[in-house]
Design a protein around this motif. Structure first.
Motif, PDB file in Angstrom:
ATOM      1  N   VAL A 168       0.857  -1.190   0.000  1.00 34.30           N
ATOM      2  CA  VAL A 168       0.000   0.000   0.000  1.00 34.30           C
ATOM      3  C   VAL A 168       0.888   1.234   0.000  1.00 34.30           C
ATOM      4  O   VAL A 168       1.653   1.446   0.930  1.00 34.30           O
ATOM      5  N   LEU A 169       0.799   2.021  -1.075  1.00 35.09           N
ATOM      6  CA  LEU A 169       1.511   3.285  -1.132  1.00 35.09           C
ATOM      7  C   LEU A 169       0.505   4.417  -1.038  1.00 35.09           C
ATOM      8  O   LEU A 169      -0.542   4.373  -1.670  1.00 35.09           O
ATOM      9  N   SER A 170       0.836   5.413  -0.232  1.00 34.12           N
ATOM     10  CA  SER A 170      -0.098   6.510  -0.079  1.00 34.12           C
ATOM     11  C   SER A 170       0.632   7.778   0.320  1.00 34.12           C
ATOM     12  O   SER A 170       1.504   7.756   1.175  1.00 34.12           O
ATOM     13  N   ALA A 171       0.244   8.885  -0.292  1.00 32.00           N
ATOM     14  CA  ALA A 171       0.843  10.187  -0.005  1.00 32.00           C
ATOM     15  C   ALA A 171      -0.007  11.006   0.937  1.00 32.00           C
ATOM     16  O   ALA A 171       0.269  12.190   1.145  1.00 32.00           O
ATOM     17  N   GLY A 172      -1.036  10.387   1.522  1.00 35.11           N
ATOM     18  CA  GLY A 172      -1.906  11.145   2.416  1.00 35.11           C
ATOM     19  C   GLY A 172      -2.954  10.249   3.028  1.00 35.11           C
ATOM     20  O   GLY A 172      -2.980   9.035   2.784  1.00 35.11           O
ATOM     21  N   PRO A 173      -3.814  10.857   3.834  1.00 34.57           N
ATOM     22  CA  PRO A 173      -4.876  10.066   4.462  1.00 34.57           C
ATOM     23  C   PRO A 173      -5.822   9.485   3.424  1.00 34.57           C
ATOM     24  O   PRO A 173      -6.029  10.053   2.353  1.00 34.57           O
ATOM     25  N   THR A 174      -6.377   8.335   3.742  1.00 38.49           N
ATOM     26  CA  THR A 174      -7.295   7.660   2.820  1.00 38.49           C
ATOM     27  C   THR A 174      -8.648   8.346   2.843  1.00 38.49           C
ATOM     28  O   THR A 174      -9.293   8.401   3.881  1.00 38.49           O
ATOM     29  N   THR A 196       8.386   2.147  -7.326  1.00 38.55           N
ATOM     30  CA  THR A 196       9.215   1.723  -6.201  1.00 38.55           C
ATOM     31  C   THR A 196       9.735   0.291  -6.386  1.00 38.55           C
ATOM     32  O   THR A 196      10.124  -0.350  -5.416  1.00 38.55           O
ATOM     33  N   GLY A 242      -9.217  13.728  -2.180  1.00 40.30           N
ATOM     34  CA  GLY A 242      -8.015  13.845  -1.362  1.00 40.30           C
ATOM     35  C   GLY A 242      -6.976  14.759  -1.961  1.00 40.30           C
ATOM     36  O   GLY A 242      -6.003  15.109  -1.305  1.00 40.30           O
ATOM     37  N   PHE A 254       1.037  15.539  -9.215  1.00 39.75           N
ATOM     38  CA  PHE A 254       1.629  15.563  -7.866  1.00 39.75           C
ATOM     39  C   PHE A 254       3.089  15.108  -7.866  1.00 39.75           C
ATOM     40  O   PHE A 254       3.969  15.808  -7.377  1.00 39.75           O
ATOM     41  N   TRP A 255       3.360  13.933  -8.411  1.00 43.79           N
ATOM     42  CA  TRP A 255       4.738  13.439  -8.407  1.00 43.79           C
ATOM     43  C   TRP A 255       5.528  13.990  -9.582  1.00 43.79           C
ATOM     44  O   TRP A 255       6.754  14.135  -9.512  1.00 43.79           O
TER      45      TRP A 255
END
Ligand SMILES: [Zn+2]
Lengths: 108, 199
Positions: free
Chosen positions: B31-37, B80, B114, B178-179
């Motif tokens: 699980v990759l995440s840049a913020g809250p779900t 990644t 999000g 974003f990235w």
């Protein structure tokens, strides 16, 4: 890294800002653990250690504890570091006291 | 390895013919995440395509899945370094969603609940290569993997397959997401190992 419970949904999904110290030290020569920053979205000033850090991601994302907007992104490629601070209006870094100030500007 | 260095740290196997360069096979699903779900009630959920002239096409949750569904089985490749082969999805092709959308745009900026964004050429959303999906392996897509619905563009690195997808803005100019604004490649072809800008 500390594990804490968030009241709404069990185990929290982010780390506290202390984990920024290591990777930021790779970029800056100063210790940033006691730095503070102001959120460009909501205006709250927070210590870096108080940011919410998401690092299970292609980069490190630090979010404001008040509004959850992004304040800092740091991406490390094999050859460079990309630091994006557009979400912070300032970063204040405590520094050692300056040597005694010279009395006024010196003529060139 | 510091927390900044993207690197999958699970069990690694040598590359095979189905693996792009620099990728390792994984059976689980990190699980990759840049913020809250984000938690999006299905009654509030919508998907919207906005054209370069500002016109909008919207689908509610029920309208979306009443469209013809497809069940793609695809390989996914995360920047990644992990890859997962033969993943099974259910969703609606972007060909179906873009059918009837009047546009001459060249670029798409995908945006999510999000606040996440990612960009890609509109061409890459066409020709049976992209879907909005809501089911994985016969079950509803879990929130941590992008549910209730995510984009699926498996021929590009998986950060382009935006979780919690909310809509797509079509444009005449490329707008990095974003990235892509933080050092990652604008296009992200895993077979050419386009991880970072300059790759
Ligand atoms: Zn804020």
């Amino acid at each position: 890294m500390t594990e804490q419970l968030r009241p709404d949904q069990g185990r929290m999904d982010y780390l506290d800002g202390n984990v920024l110290a290591g990777p930021m030290r790779d970029v800056f020569a100063v210790d940033l653990t006691t730095a503070t920053g102001r959120c460009a979205s909501c205006g709250q000033t927070s210590p870096m250690a108080g940011l919410r850090v998401y690092s299970n991601a292609p980069g490190v994302v630090a979010r404001c504890p008040a509004c959850e907007e992004v304040m800092l992104r740091l991406v490390r490629t094999p050859t460079s570091a990309w630091l994006d601070l557009r979400g912070s209006t300032f970063v204040q870094i405590p520094m050692p006291a300056e040597p005694a100030m010279m009395p006024g500007p010196t003529a060139m | 390895m510091g927390i900044v260095s993207p690197g999958f740290q699970g069990r690694r196997r040598p590359s095979g013919p189905n693996l792009p360069p620099g990728q390792y096979l994984t059976e689980d699903w990190p699980v990759l995440s840049a913020g809250p779900t984000p938690r999006v009630p299905l009654t509030d959920w919508e998907f919207v395509i906005t054209t370069e002239s500002g016109s909008e096409v919207r689908w509610s949750w029920d309208e979306m899945w009443a469209l013809p569904n497809e069940t793609p089985t695809v390989d996914i490749h995360c920047v990644t370094h992990w890859s997962k082969l033969g993943t099974n999805w259910q969703g609606v092709s972007l060909d179906t969603l873009l059918d009837g959308v009047d546009t001459t745009a060249d670029y798409a900026l995908v945006h999510s609940y999000g606040g996440y964004t990612t960009n890609l050429p509109l061409h890459d959303l066409r020709d049976g290569r992209a879907w909005v999906v809501h089911r994985y392996d016969g079950a509803d897509l879990p929130a941590e993997h992008g549910g209730p619905a995510r984009l699926l563009v498996p021929h590009l690195y998986f950060w382009k397959s935006a979780k919690w997808v909310r809509g797509i803005r079509l444009g005449l100019t490329d707008e990095p997401g974003f990235w892509e604004t933080a050092g990652y490649h604008d296009y992200g072809d895993p077979w050419r190992e386009q991880r970072y800008q300059g790759d």
